[in-house]
Design an enzyme around this catalytic site. Structure first.
Site, PDB file in Angstrom:
ATOM      1  CG  HIS A 137     -26.974  82.318  60.655  1.00  0.00           C
ATOM      2  ND1 HIS A 137     -27.117  81.626  59.826  1.00  0.00           N
ATOM      3  CD2 HIS A 137     -26.578  83.520  59.952  1.00  0.00           C
ATOM      4  CE1 HIS A 137     -26.509  81.975  58.532  1.00  0.00           C
ATOM      5  NE2 HIS A 137     -26.194  83.188  58.845  1.00  0.00           N
TER       6      HIS A 137
ATOM      7  CG  ASP B  11     -27.599  78.936  55.800  1.00  0.00           C
ATOM      8  OD1 ASP B  11     -27.187  78.826  57.056  1.00  0.00           O
ATOM      9  OD2 ASP B  11     -27.309  77.850  54.966  1.00  0.00           O
TER      10      ASP B  11
END
Length: 413
Positions: free
Chosen positions: A386, A390
């Site tokens: 992450h 995203d």
């Protein structure tokens, strides 16, 4: 004259090898070609043979100690021969052995107190620094036992062990013993070789990245129907059997070229995005897991990709891979479908930003409009970093793989 056995160089990128097990002891007779020890480097493990007849005069490097390639690990000669240490290892090898020997002592000799060092002056190896940062340990608090106070990997491991062993304020301290009932014995196996490498890398991966896993199922009914006749034809003509895994690998490569953000790595606070695909394919072995790499997979056809995957897998299982063939991947695929697993959570192969887990194809009743049809569904699990991207772009990447698999003819072209 004694014959020296040295740590072989198992690949161009090899910097250190370790004797994981000595099969002979000092004084034992050996014959030329007889297996004397097991050695490993990174994820390669192999047996090493005696270069001559004689007896083991001296074991220079004990099991579990890492040394650079070219270092003398033992000497073989005649029973009445004296060991002469004239043919010593290279200076850097000597320093490495001395450093490891100091670190192996239960109570190391006093070293400069951390308080006596000026801040920022700590000498530390790159591997040790990475381990300390991953564990959240201030290197200024670690006493180095290496040459000139250098902080070694073993120093950091001891600091981590002390941190882990520190009792919680809410828990009464005391000796920790494994549970046993009715006087049953507990077998303890030292963690070394490939198992130790995997354990270290996986723990580092979880500590040093922000991992999240997305799952979905692709309808591969058409792919299963296409794979069988195409595989028969290809096998007759090219002697290569096309499997579902080959089609999945091809779908992953095409999707990475469309979503280059996933074909990235997080290195030194920078996101490195690659214009090529070096595809890693996990291969399970009896004693661990290796990840051979298909380089420039974006340039290969389905047939070329399948041929390369099978060649690497065969050489991995026979222990013939070089360390350079297991480095540099930009994305990894791991398949547990053969074990009947559906969705699972694969762990990133650092520093890569993504890894795809593949489960077992399941025949399932599915509504197609108003009708219920039997369809073949393939579970896919995508773990991504992450820090690099995203959830939305990661989901788009996974959906693109699904689209390729559900329209298999584009994979053949």
């Amino acid at each position: 004259m004694a014959v020296e056995m040295v740590m072989p160089k198992l690949g161009m990128a090899m910097k250190e090898g370790m004797v994981s097990n000595w099969r002979k002891e000092a004084g034992d007779p050996v014959s030329k070609g007889e297996i004397v020890a097991d050695i490993n480097s990174e994820k390669i493990e192999m047996e090493i043979e005696a270069p001559a007849d004689g007896i083991i005069l001296e074991i220079v490097v004990p099991a579990g100690q890492g040394v650079p390639p070219g270092t003398v690990i033992c000497r073989i000669g005649s029973p009445d021969e004296q060991v002469i240490g004239a043919a010593a290892a290279a200076p850097e090898a000597k320093a490495h052995i001395a450093e490891a020997a100091v670190a192996a002592v239960a109570e190391p000799a006093p070293s400069p107190s951390p308080a006596l060092r000026k801040k920022g002056e700590s000498k530390i190896s790159p591997v040790a620094r990475k381990m300390a940062e991953a564990a959240g340990i201030d290197i200024e608090s670690i006493a180095g036992t290496g040459p000139q106070g250098r902080i070694t990997k073993e120093d950091v491991e001891r600091a981590i062990a002390k941190l882990s062993a520190a009792p919680s304020p809410a828990v009464e301290s005391g000796p920790v013993t494994p549970p046993a009932a009715g006087g049953e014995q507990v077998e303890q196996t030292p963690v070394s070789g490939i198992r130790k490498v995997i354990a270290t890398r996986m723990l580092d991966s979880m500590r040093s990245s922000a991992q999240l896993t997305l799952t979905l199922k692709a309808d591969v009914t058409g792919l299963v129907a296409l794979q069988k006749p195409v595989s028969e034809t290809v096998q007759k003509q090219y002697d290569v059997k096309l499997t579902i895994t080959d089609f999945i690998a091809r779908a992953v490569v095409l999707s990475l070229m469309q979503h280059k953000q996933m074909n990235s790595a997080y290195i030194d606070e920078r996101i490195h995005t690659f214009g090529y695909v070096h595809l890693g394919m996990a291969v399970a072995l009896d004693n661990g897991l290796v990840v051979p790499v298909i380089r420039h997979a974006e340039k290969l056809s389905l047939l070329e990709l399948a041929r390369g995957l099978k060649s690497l897998a065969q050489r991995a299982r026979s222990g013939q891979l070089g360390s350079e063939e297991m480095q540099g991947s930009t994305f990894t695929v791991t398949n547990l479908g053969a074990y009947g697993i559906e969705h699972f959570t694969p762990i990133l192969n650092p520093p890569e930003a993504g890894i795809l887990g593949v489960g077992a194809v399941q025949d399932t009743p599915v509504f197609i409009g108003e009708e219920v049809q039997r369809r073949s569904l393939l579970p896919l699990s995508l773990t991504f970093d992450h820090r690099v991207l995203d959830g939305a772009p990661a989901a788009e990447f996974l959906r693109t793989i699904k689209q390729h698999l559900e329209d298999p003819y584009r994979l053949v072209l």
